[in-house]
Scaffold this motif. Sequence first.
Motif, PDB file in Angstrom:
ATOM      1  N   LEU A 104      -5.109  -3.414  10.141  1.00 30.82           N
ATOM      2  CA  LEU A 104      -6.440  -2.981   9.731  1.00 30.82           C
ATOM      3  C   LEU A 104      -6.445  -2.656   8.250  1.00 30.82           C
ATOM      4  O   LEU A 104      -6.996  -1.673   7.817  1.00 30.82           O
ATOM      5  CB  LEU A 104      -6.850  -1.767  10.554  1.00 30.82           C
ATOM      6  CG  LEU A 104      -7.187  -2.127  11.998  1.00 30.82           C
ATOM      7  CD1 LEU A 104      -7.053  -0.923  12.888  1.00 30.82           C
ATOM      8  CD2 LEU A 104      -8.566  -2.712  12.092  1.00 30.82           C
ATOM      9  N   CYS A 132      -1.668   5.006   6.703  1.00 25.46           N
ATOM     10  CA  CYS A 132      -2.609   5.099   7.822  1.00 25.46           C
ATOM     11  C   CYS A 132      -1.885   4.628   9.085  1.00 25.46           C
ATOM     12  O   CYS A 132      -1.333   3.526   9.112  1.00 25.46           O
ATOM     13  CB  CYS A 132      -3.831   4.236   7.552  1.00 25.46           C
ATOM     14  SG  CYS A 132      -4.642   4.626   5.996  1.00 25.46           S
ATOM     15  N   THR A 183      -7.311  -2.224   4.866  1.00 25.05           N
ATOM     16  CA  THR A 183      -8.584  -2.176   4.155  1.00 25.05           C
ATOM     17  C   THR A 183      -8.533  -1.143   3.082  1.00 25.05           C
ATOM     18  O   THR A 183      -8.798  -0.120   3.266  1.00 25.05           O
ATOM     19  CB  THR A 183      -9.680  -1.739   5.105  1.00 25.05           C
ATOM     20  OG1 THR A 183      -9.327  -0.500   5.656  1.00 25.05           O
ATOM     21  CG2 THR A 183      -9.953  -2.728   6.174  1.00 25.05           C
ATOM     22  N   GLY A 184      -7.983  -0.990   2.205  1.00 30.45           N
ATOM     23  CA  GLY A 184      -8.087   0.000   1.163  1.00 30.45           C
ATOM     24  C   GLY A 184      -8.740   1.286   1.408  1.00 30.45           C
ATOM     25  O   GLY A 184      -9.613   1.536   2.089  1.00 30.45           O
ATOM     26  N   CYS A 218       0.826  -1.210   0.000  1.00 30.34           N
ATOM     27  CA  CYS A 218       0.000   0.000   0.000  1.00 30.34           C
ATOM     28  C   CYS A 218       0.860   1.260   0.000  1.00 30.34           C
ATOM     29  O   CYS A 218       1.876   1.332   0.687  1.00 30.34           O
ATOM     30  CB  CYS A 218      -0.902  -0.009   1.235  1.00 30.34           C
ATOM     31  SG  CYS A 218      -2.071   1.347   1.232  1.00 30.34           S
ATOM     32  N   CYS A 246      -2.408   1.076  10.739  1.00 25.81           N
ATOM     33  CA  CYS A 246      -2.353  -0.116   9.893  1.00 25.81           C
ATOM     34  C   CYS A 246      -0.947  -0.686   9.787  1.00 25.81           C
ATOM     35  O   CYS A 246       0.014   0.043   9.527  1.00 25.81           O
ATOM     36  CB  CYS A 246      -2.874   0.239   8.514  1.00 25.81           C
ATOM     37  SG  CYS A 246      -2.795  -1.132   7.368  1.00 25.81           S
TER      38      CYS A 246
END
Length: 489
Positions: free
Chosen positions: A486, A75, A488-489, A71, A78
């Motif tokens: 966590l 965040c 999650t896109g 990614c 995450c």
Amino acid sequence: MYNIAAEQSIEEKLNILSDAAKYDVACTSSGVSRRGKKGYLGNSVAAGVCHSFAADGRCISLLKILMSNACVYDCKYCKNRVSNDVPRATFTPDEICTLTIEFYKRNYIEGLFLSSGVIRNPDYTMEKICETLRLLRTRYMFNGYIHVKTIPGASSELIYSAGLLADRISVNMEMPTQESLQNVAPNKSMQSILVPMNQITDTIAAHRLAQGKQARMERNGINDYLVDTIWNRADGRIGCDKDYSETNKMLSVSDSSFKYPAEQKDLKLKRDFAPGGQSTQMIIGAGNETDYQIIKTSQALYQRFDLKRVFYSGYIPVNDDAALPAIGTPVPLLREHRLYQTDWLLRFYGFDTEELFTKDNPFLDYRVDPKCNWALRHLEQFPVEINTASADMLLRVPGIGPNSVKRILECRRYGSINFAMLKKMRVVLKRAQYFITCNGSMLGTKLIDYDYIASRLIAEDREEVYAITDSGTCARQMNLFTDFNLATG
Ligand code: SF4
């Protein structure tokens, strides 16, 4: 930038990407290995398989994976954020199709839950997700359940395409307020979350109307009678803020005498847009939000976007960051549990957020369930007489749920009800007894006293509270969430 092995087998990718997906709770996941056994609903197999529930209540197993954890976002909550050094992997669309079909043929799964970190940019990632779904539906002719997470910031065409191919679609809210979202997810904005949510809501409604259905989706677990009495309240307290009544009238949705011309049945749309509706997820305990703010946000989401579910995920600290609880901080499992119960009160019992909190205390009392909490603060409204109380008031009695209300109302047509009959109707008398009378009599005590009832109800919930918060249970749950993230896109 990333820790990616030169050549990864599909099994290695599966290990990384099923593990990376298992903390996304918005698919009603379990993430455990457990054989089916008598008296239990469903079963669970190896990591990467979770469960969801069909509209008829059937438990279905889903292959739960990320397309990629490589990614580019950062965040703070995450594990897969770009600034962390963790093993990375990315599936190709064909690999996901192969896994889904092979698992399906072996009877491990009945569907797919697909999410992803942001590869390059939101549109690129969403294109890959759509390509996967298209291949599954058209080349592999996969007709099973698919739940897909959208990528915040992806274009509306791609979200539309995903919704046509998937059964359920989600946009993760992540945090309940704009301020906390900016604080922990600098690459995301409330706008990039609410705009696609709005688009999905409108598209689902448009497709339903085009098929001659009501714009709002029906709720699971509640019968039509109570849908009418609760969701169509005269004050409109719970309900979509869009008025589709005129459109419904035009389409004769509510006119039973209306007959479609025979040839119109061919106009039936080939696929619904997200027939399973949309859901979202909020992380609990990563920011400073109060329970009031969280539930208020959920209520707004249900009202405005007709969401099927808001999922609450207690934050487990995985990153060392000053903006977040320190590593080792206990996971707020009890808080998460009470928020789910409160959410239930909003969706199925007609409660409003403002009723469930006081000005002085924006947090729930975690010692008792929120319905008991409300009843304790409104003892002046009790006891209610079972044989004469309105459906709305019966629903507010602790221990009485929508199905019990329906049974009580039906039974009242034939005669008066006593406590033995209530027991047969599955009313939970150990809670309800403090708040009801049958033909003017209470069961046991005649005390309507806060301290007395509160102490009894707290004692009643103690075992449940202990089961959720005791260290043994947390350790077991932590095992399910080892290497928590966590993603999650
Ligand atoms: S939550 Fe999603 S977008 Fe944010 S860093 Fe993790 S994988 Fe990336």
